[in-house]
Design a protein around this motif. Structure first.
Motif, short mmCIF file in Angstrom:
data_model
loop_
_atom_site.label_atom_id
_atom_site.label_comp_id
_atom_site.label_asym_id
_atom_site.label_seq_id
_atom_site.Cartn_x
_atom_site.Cartn_y
_atom_site.Cartn_z
N LYS A 152 43.19 41.42 43.04
CA LYS A 152 43.41 42.62 43.78
C LYS A 152 42.44 43.64 43.78
O LYS A 152 42.12 44.02 45.08
CB LYS A 152 44.77 43.53 42.94
N TRP A 153 41.33 43.40 42.90
CA TRP A 153 40.34 44.38 42.89
C TRP A 153 39.29 43.73 43.97
O TRP A 153 38.61 44.38 44.61
CB TRP A 153 39.84 44.34 41.47
N LEU A 154 39.10 42.46 44.05
CA LEU A 154 38.47 41.79 44.89
C LEU A 154 38.95 42.08 46.23
O LEU A 154 37.90 42.21 47.49
CB LEU A 154 38.17 40.36 44.66
N PHE A 155 40.16 42.00 46.42
CA PHE A 155 40.62 42.19 47.84
C PHE A 155 40.23 43.70 48.04
O PHE A 155 40.19 44.05 49.36
CB PHE A 155 41.99 41.91 47.95
N PHE A 156 40.79 44.57 47.46
CA PHE A 156 40.69 46.28 47.54
C PHE A 156 39.35 46.55 47.74
O PHE A 156 39.06 47.33 48.55
CB PHE A 156 41.31 46.89 46.50
N ALA A 157 38.35 45.73 47.20
CA ALA A 157 36.87 46.19 47.14
C ALA A 157 36.19 45.57 48.58
O ALA A 157 35.07 45.57 48.87
CB ALA A 157 36.02 45.78 46.02
N ARG A 158 36.99 44.73 49.32
CA ARG A 158 36.45 44.18 50.37
C ARG A 158 35.58 42.97 50.15
O ARG A 158 34.79 42.85 51.05
CB ARG A 158 35.87 45.18 51.48
N VAL A 159 35.61 42.30 49.01
CA VAL A 159 34.73 41.22 48.72
C VAL A 159 35.25 39.91 49.55
O VAL A 159 34.32 39.20 50.03
CB VAL A 159 34.51 41.04 47.41
N VAL A 160 36.47 39.94 49.89
CA VAL A 160 36.98 38.66 50.73
C VAL A 160 38.10 39.39 51.38
O VAL A 160 38.52 40.35 51.45
CB VAL A 160 37.60 37.79 49.68
N LYS A 161 38.50 38.46 52.59
CA LYS A 161 39.20 39.12 53.69
C LYS A 161 40.71 39.21 53.33
O LYS A 161 41.61 39.80 53.80
CB LYS A 161 39.13 38.12 54.88
N SER A 162 41.03 38.26 52.49
CA SER A 162 42.68 38.20 51.94
C SER A 162 42.73 38.29 50.64
O SER A 162 42.13 37.74 49.89
CB SER A 162 43.46 37.26 52.80
N ARG A 163 43.98 38.35 50.03
CA ARG A 163 44.13 38.46 48.71
C ARG A 163 44.34 37.13 48.20
O ARG A 163 44.17 36.66 47.13
CB ARG A 163 45.60 39.15 48.22
N ARG A 212 43.97 48.69 49.74
CA ARG A 212 42.88 48.33 50.40
C ARG A 212 42.60 49.31 51.65
O ARG A 212 43.27 49.39 52.55
CB ARG A 212 42.85 46.85 51.03
N GLY A 213 41.67 50.28 51.22
CA GLY A 213 41.44 51.10 52.24
C GLY A 213 40.09 50.75 53.13
O GLY A 213 39.75 49.52 53.19
N PRO A 214 39.54 51.84 53.94
CA PRO A 214 38.61 51.62 54.73
C PRO A 214 37.12 51.12 54.05
O PRO A 214 37.28 51.31 52.95
CB PRO A 214 38.10 52.79 55.69
N LEU A 224 39.20 32.49 45.00
CA LEU A 224 37.93 32.53 44.39
C LEU A 224 37.87 32.75 43.06
O LEU A 224 36.84 32.17 42.13
CB LEU A 224 37.47 33.89 45.07
N ALA A 225 38.84 33.48 42.31
CA ALA A 225 38.94 33.73 40.94
C ALA A 225 39.34 32.43 40.22
O ALA A 225 38.76 32.22 39.14
CB ALA A 225 39.69 34.92 40.72
N ALA A 226 40.28 31.66 40.75
CA ALA A 226 40.78 30.70 39.89
C ALA A 226 39.69 29.36 40.13
O ALA A 226 39.77 28.65 39.26
CB ALA A 226 42.07 29.98 40.80
N SER A 227 38.77 29.36 41.23
CA SER A 227 37.96 28.36 41.13
C SER A 227 36.68 28.45 40.26
O SER A 227 35.80 27.61 40.34
CB SER A 227 37.18 28.26 42.70
N GLY A 228 36.42 29.62 39.64
CA GLY A 228 35.50 29.77 38.47
C GLY A 228 34.27 30.18 39.11
O GLY A 228 33.31 30.14 38.53
N LYS A 229 34.41 30.80 40.38
CA LYS A 229 33.14 31.22 40.81
C LYS A 229 32.90 32.93 40.73
O LYS A 229 32.27 33.51 41.17
CB LYS A 229 33.19 31.25 42.41
N VAL A 230 34.00 33.30 39.75
CA VAL A 230 33.69 34.93 39.56
C VAL A 230 33.47 34.93 38.00
O VAL A 230 34.17 34.21 37.14
CB VAL A 230 34.75 35.74 39.84
#
Length: 127
Positions: free
Chosen positions: A13-24, A76-78, A30-36
């Motif tokens: 949720k944080w990655l999505f809200f911070a606009r690191v990626v386009k969708s939740r 997820r804001g602007p 991304l988190a499950a793949s071990g890249k975070v």
């Protein structure tokens, strides 16, 4: 409600809200793949809880992002609002003077002839 009211939040949720990626769902992958990494510890769950003060190291395709969480959000804001959720501590991107990744340049007139030039060549061949 202010973002400070949330003590912990799921990493996806944080990655999505911070606009690191386009969708939740992309954030969860991304988190499950071990890249975070959270505070240098590799995570493999989208439900991993993060809090203010955590440092995230995110490996994307061509770059590495290092973000310190400043606050959590409820939506997820602007982009300007999302930028307030973290402090960017990423290393500066080194710009090299090499031509790697750029299309090759060719001189004017070199390469494939234009339609007019092809007609002129055909006229020369026929006579």
């Amino acid at each position: 409600m202010a973002g400070e009211a949330i003590a912990r939040q799921r990493i996806d949720k944080w990655l999505f809200f911070a606009r690191v990626v386009k969708s939740r769902s992309l954030a969860a992958k991304l988190a499950a793949s071990g890249k975070v990494r959270v505070n240098r510890d590799k995570i493999d769950q989208a439900s991993y809880p993060v809090k203010v003060g955590d440092v995230l190291t995110i490996t994307l395709e061509r770059r590495i992002l290092v973000y310190k969480i400043v606050s959590c959000a409820e939506r997820r804001g602007p982009a300007l609002e999302a930028r307030l959720l973290y402090e960017d501590m990423s290393p500066p991107v080194e710009r090299s003077n090499s031509t790697e990744g750029m299309p090759p340049r060719r001189e004017s007139g070199a390469g494939r002839p234009t339609k007019k030039e092809r007609r002129d060549m055909d006229r020369l061949r026929d006579t």
